[in-house]
Design an enzyme around this catalytic site. Sequence first.
Site, PDB file in Angstrom:
ATOM      1  N   ASP A 152       4.401   0.145  11.739  1.00 21.88           N
ATOM      2  CA  ASP A 152       3.534  -0.461  11.123  1.00 21.88           C
ATOM      3  C   ASP A 152       2.785  -1.363  12.093  1.00 21.88           C
ATOM      4  O   ASP A 152       2.255  -2.512  12.101  1.00 21.88           O
ATOM      5  CB  ASP A 152       3.397  -0.149  10.163  1.00 21.88           C
ATOM      6  CG  ASP A 152       2.904   1.348   9.664  1.00 21.88           C
ATOM      7  OD1 ASP A 152       2.431   2.098  10.173  1.00 21.88           O
ATOM      8  OD2 ASP A 152       3.066   1.256   8.239  1.00 21.88           O
ATOM      9  N   LYS A 197       0.583  -1.408   0.126  1.00 23.74           N
ATOM     10  CA  LYS A 197      -0.059  -0.162  -0.423  1.00 23.74           C
ATOM     11  C   LYS A 197       0.782   1.100  -0.159  1.00 23.74           C
ATOM     12  O   LYS A 197       1.253   1.909  -0.766  1.00 23.74           O
ATOM     13  CB  LYS A 197      -0.710  -0.146   1.523  1.00 23.74           C
ATOM     14  CG  LYS A 197      -1.251   1.578   1.574  1.00 23.74           C
ATOM     15  CD  LYS A 197      -2.732   1.219   2.622  1.00 23.74           C
ATOM     16  CE  LYS A 197      -1.723   0.901   4.298  1.00 23.74           C
ATOM     17  NZ  LYS A 197      -1.137   3.087   4.270  1.00 23.74           N
ATOM     18  N   ASN A 198       1.738   1.011   0.588  1.00 25.59           N
ATOM     19  CA  ASN A 198       2.847   2.146   1.049  1.00 25.59           C
ATOM     20  C   ASN A 198       3.563   2.718  -0.028  1.00 25.59           C
ATOM     21  O   ASN A 198       4.400   3.679  -0.433  1.00 25.59           O
ATOM     22  CB  ASN A 198       2.909   3.034   2.649  1.00 25.59           C
ATOM     23  CG  ASN A 198       1.960   3.040   3.453  1.00 25.59           C
ATOM     24  OD1 ASN A 198       1.588   3.065   3.335  1.00 25.59           O
ATOM     25  ND2 ASN A 198       2.675   2.696   4.559  1.00 25.59           N
ATOM     26  N   ARG A 250      -4.568  10.186   3.462  1.00 25.67           N
ATOM     27  CA  ARG A 250      -3.803  11.553   4.034  1.00 25.67           C
ATOM     28  C   ARG A 250      -2.739  11.440   2.940  1.00 25.67           C
ATOM     29  O   ARG A 250      -2.034  11.953   3.130  1.00 25.67           O
ATOM     30  CB  ARG A 250      -3.760  10.627   5.344  1.00 25.67           C
ATOM     31  CG  ARG A 250      -3.872  10.938   7.072  1.00 25.67           C
ATOM     32  CD  ARG A 250      -3.272  10.525   7.781  1.00 25.67           C
ATOM     33  NE  ARG A 250      -2.079  11.240   7.669  1.00 25.67           N
ATOM     34  CZ  ARG A 250      -2.393  12.567   8.391  1.00 25.67           C
ATOM     35  NH1 ARG A 250      -3.571  13.046   8.874  1.00 25.67           N
ATOM     36  NH2 ARG A 250      -1.051  13.002   8.287  1.00 25.67           N
ATOM     37  N   ASP A 273      -4.180  11.978  13.038  1.00 22.52           N
ATOM     38  CA  ASP A 273      -5.748  10.858  13.150  1.00 22.52           C
ATOM     39  C   ASP A 273      -5.469  10.361  14.354  1.00 22.52           C
ATOM     40  O   ASP A 273      -4.342  11.023  15.105  1.00 22.52           O
ATOM     41  CB  ASP A 273      -5.290   9.878  11.712  1.00 22.52           C
ATOM     42  CG  ASP A 273      -3.997   9.105  11.513  1.00 22.52           C
ATOM     43  OD1 ASP A 273      -3.109   9.626  12.413  1.00 22.52           O
ATOM     44  OD2 ASP A 273      -3.826   9.046  10.213  1.00 22.52           O
TER      45      ASP A 273
HETATM   46  N1  EPU Z   1       6.814  14.233  11.102  1.00 18.70           N
HETATM   47  C1  EPU Z   1       6.809  15.164  11.237  1.00 18.70           C
HETATM   48  N2  EPU Z   1       6.958  16.462  10.471  1.00 18.70           N
HETATM   49  C2  EPU Z   1       7.145  16.554   9.077  1.00 18.70           C
HETATM   50  C3  EPU Z   1       6.240  14.460   8.848  1.00 18.70           C
HETATM   51  C4  EPU Z   1       6.587  13.691  10.073  1.00 18.70           C
HETATM   52  O1  EPU Z   1       6.739  15.847  12.263  1.00 18.70           O
HETATM   53  O2  EPU Z   1       7.208  17.134   7.984  1.00 18.70           O
HETATM   54  C5  EPU Z   1       6.701  13.211  12.276  1.00 18.70           C
HETATM   55  C6  EPU Z   1       5.116  12.113  11.484  1.00 18.70           C
HETATM   56  O3  EPU Z   1       4.110  13.532  12.594  1.00 18.70           O
HETATM   57  C7  EPU Z   1       5.252  11.709  12.512  1.00 18.70           C
HETATM   58  C8  EPU Z   1       6.608  10.626  11.841  1.00 18.70           C
HETATM   59  O4  EPU Z   1       7.344  11.784  11.748  1.00 18.70           O
HETATM   60  O5  EPU Z   1       5.089  11.212  13.968  1.00 18.70           O
HETATM   61  C9  EPU Z   1       6.655   9.581  10.445  1.00 18.70           C
HETATM   62  O6  EPU Z   1       6.219  10.179   9.963  1.00 18.70           O
HETATM   63  P1  EPU Z   1       6.542   9.395   8.473  1.00 18.70           P
HETATM   64  O7  EPU Z   1       6.672  10.617   7.654  1.00 18.70           O
HETATM   65  O8  EPU Z   1       7.573   9.078   8.447  1.00 18.70           O
HETATM   66  O9  EPU Z   1       5.576   8.669   8.162  1.00 18.70           O
HETATM   67  P2  EPU Z   1       4.129   8.779   6.874  1.00 18.70           P
HETATM   68  O10 EPU Z   1       5.381   8.786   5.662  1.00 18.70           O
HETATM   69  O11 EPU Z   1       2.929  10.365   7.306  1.00 18.70           O
HETATM   70  C10 EPU Z   1       4.296   6.267   6.086  1.00 18.70           C
HETATM   71  C11 EPU Z   1       3.865   5.410   5.805  1.00 18.70           C
HETATM   72  C12 EPU Z   1       2.660   5.285   7.728  1.00 18.70           C
HETATM   73  C13 EPU Z   1       3.912   4.363   8.732  1.00 18.70           C
HETATM   74  C14 EPU Z   1       5.025   6.031   8.379  1.00 18.70           C
HETATM   75  C15 EPU Z   1       6.166   5.298   9.176  1.00 18.70           C
HETATM   76  C16 EPU Z   1       2.218   5.932   4.258  1.00 18.70           C
HETATM   77  C17 EPU Z   1       0.862   6.278   3.492  1.00 18.70           C
HETATM   78  N3  EPU Z   1       2.545   5.393   5.330  1.00 18.70           N
HETATM   79  O12 EPU Z   1       3.558   7.527   6.924  1.00 18.70           O
HETATM   80  O13 EPU Z   1       1.829   3.553   7.531  1.00 18.70           O
HETATM   81  O14 EPU Z   1       4.166   4.307   9.215  1.00 18.70           O
HETATM   82  O15 EPU Z   1       5.536   5.693   6.678  1.00 18.70           O
HETATM   83  O16 EPU Z   1       6.656   3.706   8.630  1.00 18.70           O
HETATM   84  O17 EPU Z   1       3.251   5.489   3.325  1.00 18.70           O
HETATM   85  C18 EPU Z   1       0.208   2.629   8.092  1.00 18.70           C
HETATM   86  O18 EPU Z   1       0.361   2.061   7.003  1.00 18.70           O
HETATM   87  O19 EPU Z   1      -1.027   2.390   8.958  1.00 18.70           O
HETATM   88  C19 EPU Z   1       0.823   3.698   8.246  1.00 18.70           C
HETATM   89  C20 EPU Z   1       0.354   4.324   9.070  1.00 18.70           C
END
Ligand code: EPU
Length: 425
Positions: free
Chosen positions: A306, A22-23, A92, A116
Site C-alpha cells: 500500500d 481503515k484496514n 471490497r 479492481d
Molecule cells: N489472494 C488470493 N486468494 C485469496 C486471498 C487473497 O489469491 O483467497 C491474493 C489477492 O488476490 C492478492 C493477495 O493475495 O493478490 C493479497 O491479498 P490479501 O488477502 O492479503 O489482501 P486483502 O485482504 O484483500 C488487505 C487490504 C489491502 C492491502 C492488502 C495487503 C483491506 C480492506 N485491504 O487486502 O489494502 O493491500 O491487505 O496488505 O484490509 C488499500 O488499503 O489500499 C488496500 C488495497
Amino acid sequence: MERLRVTGGASLRGSVHVAGAKNSSLKLMAATLLSEGRSTLHDVPTITDVDYMGELLRRLGADVVRTNGTVVIDVPDKIAHEAPYELVRRLRASICVLGPLVARCGAADVALPGGDAIGSRGLDMHIAGLERLGAHVEVQHGYVVARAPKGLRGAMIGLDFPSVGATENILMAAVLAEGETVLDNVAREPEIVDICQMLVDMGAKIEGAGTSTLHVQGVERLKPSEHTTVPDRIVAGTWAVAALMTRGDITVANARHTHLELVLEKLMAAGAVVETLAEGGFRVAMSGRPRAIDVVTLPYPGFPTDLQPMVVALNALADGTAMITENVYEARFMFVNELARLGADVRIDGHHAVVRGRESLSGAPVVATDIRAGAGLVLAGLVAEGETLVSAVHHIDRGYPDFVGQLTQLGADVSREPDPDRFED
Ligand code: EPU
C-alpha cells in the site's frame, strides 16, 4: 465528481495527527456482528469506506451511530445474512462479513466483489478455510453462498499465502466454532493483532496474534466490546514519504514507528532524518535530493504494497535508478502510466519497475485509479512544476481522512473543485 488542484513547490512542515487504520476499522466493524449487543469503536477514521461498511451493517439489521471518530454499533439477536452486490461493489472489504455471518447465522450470501484497478483479488483461501471449518460453500449467481446449519467445527488450516482478508474471515468464523482451530501461515499485520485483541476482549480464546500461527479455542458466545483502533500505518507512511519528497519536516503524531520499521529504514537510506518521539509518533526531515531506493513489497513485516505507489513517486525524483518489485498485486503498477504524464521515467517488466530518477517533474492532469495511487499522484504533484489536476478524488476519500485539510495545514497548495470532465464511475 471532484478533483484536486495541486500546485507544486511547497516544502511540507508541521505536525499531523494520524487516525485509526481503515484496514482495521472495517474489520472491527464486521467483528461486532459476532455478538448481540452494543459495541463501541474509537478512533475510526472519517472516510467513505467506513460510511459504506456502516450502511452494510445497517442492511444486516444493526443500528450504527457515528459521532466523529466513535462508532456505536447495536447488533440485534437476529441478523440478516445477505450482503447485496449494490453495497459490496462499493466496498471490497465487505467480504469480511462472510466469516462473522457464517459463524453467527450458519448462513451467508455475500456478493463477489470482483477485481479492481490493482489486481484480481481472489477469494479461494477464504472459501477453502470456511469449508475446512465445515461450511458448505458455493459460488452462485455472483454470490458466495455459505451454509453451516449445524455450526462450524475447529480444524487445522494452512494458508497458501498470508492473506490479510482470508486470515480475518477464517479467524472470525473459528472463534465461534466448536473445538480448536490451528490456522497456519497467517498474516501478521498490526491490523490482525488489533482484531485479535478486540476478539479476545469479546471473550474469544486466541493465541499467537502477530505470529504466523493462530491457535483458536472456539467459544459458544461472545460479548460486545469497547475498542480503540490501531493507528493507520499506511497514512503515517504516506506523510513520511511526503516529508522526504518535499524536502520538508513533518511530525507524524499518533503513529507507531514499530509498525513502519522497514519503511523508515528505507527512507533513512534515501537520506531522511527520522526521529522517534517519546510521546509516540515520529518526525521525518529531509534536505537535498533523495537517493534512489530499491523496494520489494511483501506481507508484513515486509515493505507494504500500500506504500508502493508513494515510493515509485519518490524514486521518480531521486538521484539514481531504483528497482521496485511488487509481490502482492499483479496490476498495482498500472498507475505509473499516470505518473508518466508528470514526466516520470518508469519501465515495467512483469512485477518489477525500473525507475530512473529525474531532476524535476512537470504538472499535468492525471487520474487516481485507487486510493494509494491517488495519494502517490498527489505527492508527485506536490513536487512537480506548475499545476497537477488529480481527478477521481473519491478514491482518495476512501482511505485518507481530510487529506486536503491536513496537506494545507502542512503548507501545501492544494484545493478541491468540481471536475467538469468526469462522472462517477
Ligand atoms: N489472494 C488470493 N486468494 C485469496 C486471498 C487473497 O489469491 O483467497 C491474493 C489477492 O488476490 C492478492 C493477495 O493475495 O493478490 C493479497 O491479498 P490479501 O488477502 O492479503 O489482501 P486483502 O485482504 O484483500 C488487505 C487490504 C489491502 C492491502 C492488502 C495487503 C483491506 C480492506 N485491504 O487486502 O489494502 O493491500 O491487505 O496488505 O484490509 C488499500 O488499503 O489500499 C488496500 C488495497
